[in-house]
Design a protein around this motif. Structure first.
Motif, mmCIF file in Angstrom:
data_model
loop_
_atom_site.group_PDB
_atom_site.id
_atom_site.type_symbol
_atom_site.label_atom_id
_atom_site.label_comp_id
_atom_site.label_asym_id
_atom_site.label_seq_id
_atom_site.Cartn_x
_atom_site.Cartn_y
_atom_site.Cartn_z
ATOM 1 N N LEU A 89 13.148 -20.057 -0.700
ATOM 2 C CA LEU A 89 12.519 -20.048 0.614
ATOM 3 C C LEU A 89 11.008 -20.134 0.486
ATOM 4 O O LEU A 89 10.400 -19.541 -0.407
ATOM 5 N N ALA A 90 10.393 -20.879 1.396
ATOM 6 C CA ALA A 90 8.943 -21.080 1.369
ATOM 7 C C ALA A 90 8.254 -19.943 2.113
ATOM 8 O O ALA A 90 8.246 -19.901 3.335
ATOM 9 N N MET A 91 7.687 -19.002 1.353
ATOM 10 C CA MET A 91 6.882 -17.913 1.889
ATOM 11 C C MET A 91 5.880 -17.537 0.807
ATOM 12 O O MET A 91 6.264 -17.096 -0.282
ATOM 13 N N GLU A 92 4.611 -17.740 1.083
ATOM 14 C CA GLU A 92 3.578 -17.467 0.083
ATOM 15 C C GLU A 92 3.139 -16.016 0.167
ATOM 16 O O GLU A 92 2.729 -15.543 1.230
ATOM 17 N N ALA A 93 3.217 -15.308 -0.954
ATOM 18 C CA ALA A 93 2.800 -13.915 -1.011
ATOM 19 C C ALA A 93 1.320 -13.821 -1.358
ATOM 20 O O ALA A 93 0.827 -14.534 -2.235
ATOM 21 N N LEU A 94 0.603 -12.925 -0.656
ATOM 22 C CA LEU A 94 -0.811 -12.689 -0.911
ATOM 23 C C LEU A 94 -0.981 -11.238 -1.351
ATOM 24 O O LEU A 94 -1.115 -10.342 -0.518
ATOM 25 N N PRO A 95 -0.953 -10.963 -2.656
ATOM 26 C CA PRO A 95 -1.052 -9.570 -3.109
ATOM 27 C C PRO A 95 -2.461 -9.010 -2.931
ATOM 28 O O PRO A 95 -3.454 -9.700 -3.154
ATOM 29 N N MET A 96 -2.528 -7.744 -2.492
ATOM 30 C CA MET A 96 -3.786 -7.017 -2.379
ATOM 31 C C MET A 96 -3.569 -5.608 -2.890
ATOM 32 O O MET A 96 -2.480 -5.026 -2.710
ATOM 33 N N PRO A 97 -4.571 -5.001 -3.529
ATOM 34 C CA PRO A 97 -4.420 -3.629 -4.020
ATOM 35 C C PRO A 97 -4.204 -2.645 -2.878
ATOM 36 O O PRO A 97 -4.774 -2.810 -1.788
ATOM 37 N N LEU A 98 -3.400 -1.643 -3.122
ATOM 38 C CA LEU A 98 -3.108 -0.646 -2.094
ATOM 39 C C LEU A 98 -4.368 0.043 -1.597
ATOM 40 O O LEU A 98 -4.468 0.381 -0.411
ATOM 41 N N ASP A 99 -5.353 0.232 -2.480
ATOM 42 C CA ASP A 99 -6.570 0.922 -2.041
ATOM 43 C C ASP A 99 -7.415 0.065 -1.102
ATOM 44 O O ASP A 99 -8.415 0.536 -0.558
ATOM 45 N N GLN A 100 -7.011 -1.185 -0.879
ATOM 46 C CA GLN A 100 -7.688 -2.047 0.090
ATOM 47 C C GLN A 100 -6.862 -2.215 1.371
ATOM 48 O O GLN A 100 -6.974 -3.214 2.076
ATOM 49 N N VAL A 101 -6.031 -1.231 1.663
ATOM 50 C CA VAL A 101 -5.118 -1.339 2.806
ATOM 51 C C VAL A 101 -5.871 -1.549 4.117
ATOM 52 O O VAL A 101 -5.422 -2.306 4.983
ATOM 53 N N GLU A 102 -7.024 -0.907 4.279
ATOM 54 C CA GLU A 102 -7.758 -1.062 5.535
ATOM 55 C C GLU A 102 -8.231 -2.503 5.720
ATOM 56 O O GLU A 102 -8.125 -3.068 6.815
ATOM 57 N N GLN A 103 -8.723 -3.115 4.638
ATOM 58 C CA GLN A 103 -9.141 -4.515 4.706
ATOM 59 C C GLN A 103 -7.934 -5.426 4.905
ATOM 60 O O GLN A 103 -7.996 -6.411 5.653
ATOM 61 N N ALA A 104 -6.822 -5.106 4.246
ATOM 62 C CA ALA A 104 -5.612 -5.923 4.371
ATOM 63 C C ALA A 104 -5.122 -5.953 5.809
ATOM 64 O O ALA A 104 -4.612 -6.964 6.295
ATOM 65 N N TRP A 105 -5.265 -4.820 6.500
ATOM 66 C CA TRP A 105 -4.752 -4.696 7.870
ATOM 67 C C TRP A 105 -5.406 -5.689 8.818
ATOM 68 O O TRP A 105 -4.784 -6.174 9.758
ATOM 69 N N SER A 106 -6.672 -5.987 8.573
ATOM 70 C CA SER A 106 -7.403 -6.877 9.484
ATOM 71 C C SER A 106 -7.623 -8.268 8.908
ATOM 72 O O SER A 106 -8.272 -9.111 9.543
ATOM 73 N N ALA A 107 -7.089 -8.542 7.720
ATOM 74 C CA ALA A 107 -7.287 -9.847 7.099
ATOM 75 C C ALA A 107 -6.504 -10.928 7.848
ATOM 76 O O ALA A 107 -5.322 -10.736 8.160
ATOM 77 N N PRO A 108 -7.115 -12.072 8.154
ATOM 78 C CA PRO A 108 -6.386 -13.168 8.821
ATOM 79 C C PRO A 108 -5.390 -13.797 7.850
ATOM 80 O O PRO A 108 -5.695 -14.010 6.680
ATOM 81 N N VAL A 109 -4.194 -14.064 8.348
ATOM 82 C CA VAL A 109 -3.130 -14.622 7.502
ATOM 83 C C VAL A 109 -2.456 -15.774 8.236
ATOM 84 O O VAL A 109 -2.027 -15.628 9.383
ATOM 85 N N GLU A 110 -2.361 -16.906 7.590
ATOM 86 C CA GLU A 110 -1.683 -18.073 8.161
ATOM 87 C C GLU A 110 -0.170 -17.857 8.175
ATOM 88 O O GLU A 110 0.369 -17.110 7.350
ATOM 89 N N ALA A 111 0.506 -18.517 9.114
ATOM 90 C CA ALA A 111 1.977 -18.491 9.123
ATOM 91 C C ALA A 111 2.489 -19.057 7.805
ATOM 92 O O ALA A 111 1.930 -20.012 7.262
ATOM 93 N N GLY A 112 3.534 -18.449 7.291
ATOM 94 C CA GLY A 112 4.066 -18.872 6.001
ATOM 95 C C GLY A 112 3.484 -18.093 4.859
ATOM 96 O O GLY A 112 3.826 -18.332 3.692
ATOM 97 N N ARG A 113 2.582 -17.145 5.159
ATOM 98 C CA ARG A 113 2.005 -16.275 4.150
ATOM 99 C C ARG A 113 2.235 -14.823 4.554
ATOM 100 O O ARG A 113 2.356 -14.499 5.735
#
Length: 312
Positions: free
Chosen positions: A282-306
């Motif tokens: 299945l086509a789904m691109e994973a974007l790994p981020m460190p857990l300690d960056q959870v606050e930044q991850a929450w607001s990061a823009p993400v394209e459909a399919g990622r």
């Protein structure tokens, strides 16, 4: 242990320390979390808007993860109801809600795709008796779960798949994922002409788009007595619709939902092994981020399919 922590609904989780959970029942095991997906379901649980939310704070978010058991097994597991979430260094996995993954499975890829793929997989396998040769319309096909729904419908043997979405730019790539036709969600006339005779609608939008699409499709069906299963999965366009009673009398329409509560835990877990086997295709691109960056991850823009995946 370190974890993401929600202190206030409406604010991103912070990174901090919480007590380590303890495995209790005979089927439970404390695992080292390797990857946990940041899904829309995680966000709605963290802001208190999901229908299962109990309103209790603080909380550790996360509904599923891939973790390493003490014996070395790689597990994909669904978080315990009412327990801490999975966005932490360690979490409790119940083997009755888990599947053993191949040793060479990519934890980040599995964590990214299993939850969004599960929505359509469970809907087609557990909520309706979908059979190869049937046809499927995906409303909301340009979102992450909708893109996977197009692929999964095809994988499960759909002879025809139609994808409908708002973003015209995101519709064209759906053909390469298995869609036979694509339609703008607000082009009700064309939607009816293209998908009137489908067997199943997977609805990720609800609200006004569904309110317009449902009567248009039913009126355009060549044989209104032919069964149509309309499966409500998401509500990105609104939580409610106005449903004229005549629609239910004038066509063979079955409305049903697919989500927590409509399928037993045992039923969901029974589907996990076959779905896990399908994930690499299945086509789904994973974007790994460190857990300690959870606050930044929450607001990061993400394209459909990622999909952002937090890695402790």
């Amino acid at each position: 242990m370190q974890a993401a922590i929600v202190h206030a609904f409406g604010s991103p989780p912070g990174f901090g320390t919480v007590p380590e959970p303890a495995a209790g029942g005979e089927h439970e095991v404390l695992v080292d979390v390797l990857a946990a997906g940041l899904h829309p379901r995680v966000r709605s649980g963290a802001d208190g808007s999901h229908y299962t939310s109990d309103g209790v704070l603080p909380l550790v978010p996360g509904v599923d993860a891939v973790g390493r058991a003490p014996g070395g097994e790689l597990l994909y597991f669904v978080a315990l109801d009412g327990g801490p979430g999975t966005m932490a260094e360690r979490a409790v996995a119940d083997r009755r809600r888990a599947v053993v993954l191949p040793p060479d499975a990519d934890p980040v890829a599995v964590a990214a795709a299993m939850n969004p793929a599960m929505s359509s997989w469970i809907a087609l396998r557990r909520r309706v008796g979908f059979r190869p040769g049937g046809s499927v319309l995906v409303l909301g096909a340009t979102g992450g779960a909708g893109r996977l729904a197009v692929q999964i419908a095809r994988r499960l043997g759909a002879a025809r798949v139609v994808g409908a979405g708002r973003d015209e730019r995101r519709l064209a790539p759906l053909h390469a994922l298995g869609a036979d036709a694509t339609v703008q969600l607000d082009d009700t006339e064309r939607l009816a002409a293209t998908a009137a005779d489908v067997d199943v609608v997977l609805d990720y939008v609800w609200g006004p788009p569904t309110e317009q699409a449902m009567p248009a499709l039913l009126r355009a069906r060549k044989d209104r007595s032919k069964p149509l299963s309309w499966i409500q999965i998401g509500s990105v366009a609104g939580a409610e619709i106005a449903l004229p009673s005549a629609l239910l009398r004038a066509a063979n329409l079955t409305l049903l939902g697919s989500g927590q509560g409509s399928v037993t835990t045992e039923g969901i877990v029974a589907e996990l092994p076959s779905l896990a086997d399908a994930i690499p295709s299945l086509a789904m691109e994973a974007l790994p981020m460190p857990l300690d960056q959870v606050e930044q991850a929450w607001s990061a823009p993400v394209e459909a399919g990622r999909r952002i995946v937090l890695v402790p």
